[in-house]
Design a protein around this motif. Structure first.
Motif: not given
Lengths: 605, 368
Positions: A129-142, B275-281
């Motif tokens: 959950p700590g990732l910011d948008v850019a990190q998230q995007q990088a992780s997805i692309v990777n 994934l969390s239950r809330t998100q799945i639902i």
């Protein structure tokens, strides 16, 4: 990207399963006494047929059971945590992060309403959950790069239905690898894919596991695939481990009678032997006795096998090879895989001068304005088995349906015994139509569930040969006997029979029409390997009695073991055709070579 | 004619409705296009919500609805002209002479061919003029406009309460499948479904306006010259009756479709990805369960549009159902024609909307 990381020099223990038992809620055991370990970077295969409990074990590694079942006891240790002892939230954090899961059917395993990006982002949001948008995007692309998928925005914004089966399976791999788990569980991830796609996906899995030191548990019913990918193999039968060995040891020296039977039952592209079936059917959960589960089907069974459950014993302290059989011969002989070079003796000799039974000339067909068959011409002689081979979409089923008169859009001409044959079944006289019979892929769907076997067979007889009905009992008994079924099953409904029995009934239904041509459309792909071998044996014996067979398949192993000639199809055209051994041993077209190379085999080449 | 409108809607079982999953012909046609169009190169599709194909489909679908409406107008016209009565005689009464009747028949155009009569009727109808009521001598449009409005308001209010209620209850029950409350609720819903809507109506009258509580008026004495919004108290009981009689079907449909979705592969996979239950639902399960409910809501709306007659009778609610009933009684053909054409257009519009919404919510159909 991958090369920057190297394999850990000393592989550490990544997964340890101890004494795992899973039962139905009423206490009936599904799997019992399952213990194994997997080292980081290694792949362990769980092999078994339907009812062996392989999927039950796979999901139990994530503390999940199907509805109505529960994990009775045992330990699943991942990174020092016993997954089975966690509370809901802790378990959620482990799932997908420490242990991830790749499901069987890629087309139903993705949410149809959200994009590929959304799937990947949801996993990241849940575990990082700590990732910011850019990190998230990088992780997805990777993650997409790693599984060799495109990673542009356009691809990320596509929905599951816009991807091919292979791409969907790669997305599922990306979803599992994106969190860098220590263990990944793959539940028959390539069964739904074409041979070529399957080969490529397997290569990706193996590469990723090695580079990231991920321990993989690979569930499969296909020993040839397992040979290609696994370091260690566990053979499961009836919810218990029959044999546990390194892949090399298992394929060179299988000891359990079931492992041996299973290996002998595989039709293999590099073997000229006819696969040998294992007699009987896998036991249902309720019918497992006190003794060895395999005993009813075992050729070596002794009286003792009926009463006492064999323990899984290592062969020696040094070896990582254990077998659950009390009746191992003192010196287990090496399994001989007969790899002959000449044409197999089983090939039926067809006289060159004989008039063709079926001639297909310039057959083409369109679907929705798209041409799916282009100018197909071939012929077939009495007593000959012709295999139609190709990937999905190659037109092999379209051809067989056109010959059966089931394709309304087909154009071209058909000749049967030298006489012109109408393209539509309804334009054919009864004298013709009883001679061409079609057997469908899925026996669970091709029989009327509300009719007994007897009714099914007699309805067919009534249609073509009403005069035979006065001896209806004999007709049914003879038909069942011809497909090696006990005549006593005549009054059973389809739901009471196993898949192999159902397919035999379908064949019997075709045979009562007294056909001279049988069209078999992937008739073994819904069946277990050991049962498949028995059906192939049956088809072969029918052919010896003079039936011509068109066998549609994507499995080149089956082609080798059963057919006389082959047509290789791609995009609705014949790419190559010829006598089976010549074609498989000296393919000329690159496409045929590719298909042959991608076919998994249990033989080292 | 009467039978058509009296159809009680509790008699519609879930099996009678085609859901998108089992596909109506429209959806299926569209799905085929998707499946067989060649796999798209990745650069072709951007995030565009509506593709040109989709716009074309909507245009085509609208056009065919309009054509369908014309066919219906012809059927209605032929059927009403074929009613065993002579409008001229109805107007002049039994005492009138044969001669006078003939003259009136000529004036009304009844001695002309059916085609000519139809054209005479449909041309003004296209701009909203459905002629003069035989009974009240008023323009038909003026006569039924108020009733149409009342019916639409009642329908709107019913849906406004019904949809959130059905979703809340259906989702709750699906998530607590087989719990005591779920089993009780299902039995209760089956009971409610079995009760005819007039009985529900009288039950509500006893409960809320006479015997137990006396909160709402038992009769809908709506003043035609005042805004309906100032008389909402008259709407409550008819609305509640309709909500209660439609609720069991919709709740069970939503519950069933959510339970099915919750057992599907992609939900299990999502659980196994942590994934969390809330998100799945909320993100994985419910959106997939909503789509089948759209067609069900469309069906309920179509039935309520013309089939609220029982409720209109019990509460003396001045809606289109009782207007049609009265018109059939006295063979007021222009009114019958106008009302039936209105109902048919309503059903067409509702189905068109439902199909468009279904397509917009289903990527597979939307991106075709």
């Amino acid at each position: 990207m991958l090369n920057q990381l190297h394999v850990q020099p000393q592989a550490s223990l990544a997964l340890e399963v101890k004494n795992l038992d899973v039962s139905l809620n009423d206490g009936t055991a599904i799997v019992s006494d399952i213990s194994f370990t997997v080292l980081a970077g290694q792949i362990l295969a769980l092999v078994g047929e339907s009812g062996s409990g392989k999927t039950t074990i796979a999901t139990a590694l994530l503390a999940h059971t199907r509805h109505g079942a529960r994990i009775v006891h045992g330990e699943v240790n991942v990174a020092g945590l016993n997954v089975l002892r966690l509370d809901q939230e802790a378990l959620r954090q482990v799932r997908g992060k420490q242990v991830s899961y790749v499901p069987q059917n890629p087309s139903t395993a993705l949410n149809p309403l959200i994009t590929i990006r959304s799937h990947l982002a949801d996993v990241l949001r849940s575990h990082e959950p700590g990732l910011d948008v850019a990190q998230q995007q990088a992780s997805i692309v990777n993650a997409l790069k790693e599984v060799e998928l495109p990673h542009e925005d356009a691809f990320l914004h596509r929905y599951p239905h816009q991807l091919s089966g292979g791409q969907q399976q790669r997305v599922l791999l990306a979803l599992s690898f994106i969190t860098r788990p220590s263990v990944i569980v793959l539940d028959e991830p390539t069964t739904a894919l074409d041979v070529t796609t399957q080969a490529k996906v397997l290569l990706t899995v193996k590469k990723l596991c090695q580079h990231y030191g991920v321990a993989a548990v690979y569930v499969s019913h296909d020993l040839a695939v397992v040979k290609k990918i696994a370091d260690h193999v566990i053979v499961l039968y009836g919810g218990r481990i029959a044999e546990k060995a390194s892949a090399t040891a298992l394929f060179s020296r299988p000891l359990h009678p079931y492992s041996q039977g299973l290996i002998n039952a595989i039709p293999d592209i590099h073997l000229h032997t006819i696969p040998v079936p294992i007699i009987g059917n896998a036991p249902s959960l309720q019918s497992r006795g006190a003794g060895c589960v395999f005993e009813p089907r075992c050729k070596r069974a002794k009286l003792e096998c009926k009463t006492s459950m064999p323990a899984l014993e290592p062969l020696s302290a040094r070896e990582d090879h254990a077998v659950a059989c009390i009746n191992l011969p003192a010196h287990a002989p090496q399994l001989k895989i007969i790899r002959s070079t000449g044409p197999a003796s089983s090939r039926v000799l067809v006289l060159g001068s004989q008039q063709p039974l079926l001639e297909v000339k310039h057959l083409s067909a369109s679907f929705d304005g798209k041409q799916v068959l282009k100018d197909i011409s071939f012929h077939l002689k009495k007593g000959e088995c012709l295999a139609l081979v190709g990937e999905s979409g190659s037109g092999k089923t379209t051809i067989s349906r056109a010959i059966a008169g089931l394709n309304a859009q087909a154009l071209g001409s058909l000749y049967f015994n030298g006489q012109a044959l109408a393209l539509a079944a309804r334009g054919r006289s009864a004298a013709f139509s009883h001679q061409i019979q079609y057997i469908f892929q899925n026996p669970y769907q091709s029989l009327n569930p509300r009719q007994t076997v007897r009714q099914t067979l007699l309805n067919t007889v009534r249609h073509y040969f009403p005069s035979k009905l006065k001896d209806s009992h004999e007709v049914v008994a003879a038909a069942l006997k011809r497909v090696a079924l006990d005549p006593r099953i005549a009054d059973s409904f389809p739901k009471e029979l196993s898949g192999g029995e159902l397919q035999r009934v379908s064949i019997a239904r075709a045979l009562v029409c007294e056909p001279s041509l049988l069209i078999c459309d992937e008739i073994t792909s819904a069946l277990d390997v050991s049962v498949q071998a028995a059906i192939l044996e049956l088809i072969k014996s029918l052919q010896r009695n003079g039936l011509a067979i068109i066998f549609v398949t994507h499995n080149l192993g089956i082609v080798r073991s059963i057919s006389d000639r082959v047509l290789v199809l791609k995009h609705g055209r014949i790419v190559e055709s010829g006598e089976v051994d010549t074609l498989l041993d000296q393919p000329r077209q690159p496409y045929t070579k590719e298909l042959i190379n991608d076919s998994p085999s249990i033989v080292d080449i | 004619m009467q039978n058509l409108e009296l159809k009680d809607f509790s008699s519609v079982t879930p099996e009678q409705i085609s859901l998108p999953a089992t596909a109506g012909p429209i959806d299926r046609g569209l799905a085929e296009v998707t499946e067989h169009s060649s796999p798209l190169p990745s650069h072709v599709r951007k995030k565009g919500i509506i593709s040109t194909n989709l716009l074309k489909w909507i245009a085509k679908r609208t056009l065919s609805s309009i054509l369908g409406l014309f066919v219906i107008s012809m059927l209605v016209f032929v059927a009403t002209q074929a009613l065993p009565s002579d409008p001229a005689r109805v107007i002049l009464g039994p005492e009138a002479s044969e001669e006078a009747t003939q003259i009136l028949r000529h004036q009304l155009g009844l001695d002309q061919s059916l085609v000519t009569q139809y054209l005479h009727w449909i041309k003004p109808a296209l701009v909203g003029d459905f002629g003069i009521s035989i009974d009240s001598k008023m323009p038909v449009v003026n006569l039924i406009a108020g009733k149409v409005k009342n019916t639409l308001i009642l329908l709107g209010l019913t849906l406004l309460v019904l949809i959130p209620a059905a979703f809340t209850i259906g989702i709750y029950l699906a998530l607590h499948k087989d719990a005591l409350l779920d089993r009780l609720a299902i039995s209760f819903l089956i009971f409610v479904k079995a009760v005819p809507s007039f009985a529900i109506a009288y039950g509500l009258v006893m409960l809320l306006s006479t015997l137990v509580f006396n909160i709402f008026p038992a009769v809908s004495l709506i003043q035609a010259n005042q805004s309906v919004w100032s008389q909402l108290q008259f709407m409550v009981l008819p609305m509640l009756t309709l909500v209660l009689s439609s609720l069991p079907y919709l709740v069970r449909l939503i519950r069933g479709s959510l339970i099915e979705v919750l057992q599907s592969d992609f939900i299990i996979s999502a659980h196994l990805r942590g994934l969390s239950r809330t998100q799945i639902i909320w993100k994985y399960a419910i959106p997939n369960a909503v789509i089948p409910a759209i067609q069900a809501i469309a069906l309920i709306s179509s039935v309520l549009l013309g089939g609220a007659l029982v409720v209109e009778v019990v509460f003396a609610y001045p809606g289109i159902g009782s207007a049609l009933n009265a018109a059939v009684d006295i063979r007021d053909i222009p009114v019958i024609q106008a009302v039936v054409v209105f109902l048919a257009s309503g059903v067409m519009v509702i189905n068109l909307l439902a199909d468009v919404v279904t397509v917009l919510l289903t990527p597979k159909l939307r991106t075709a």
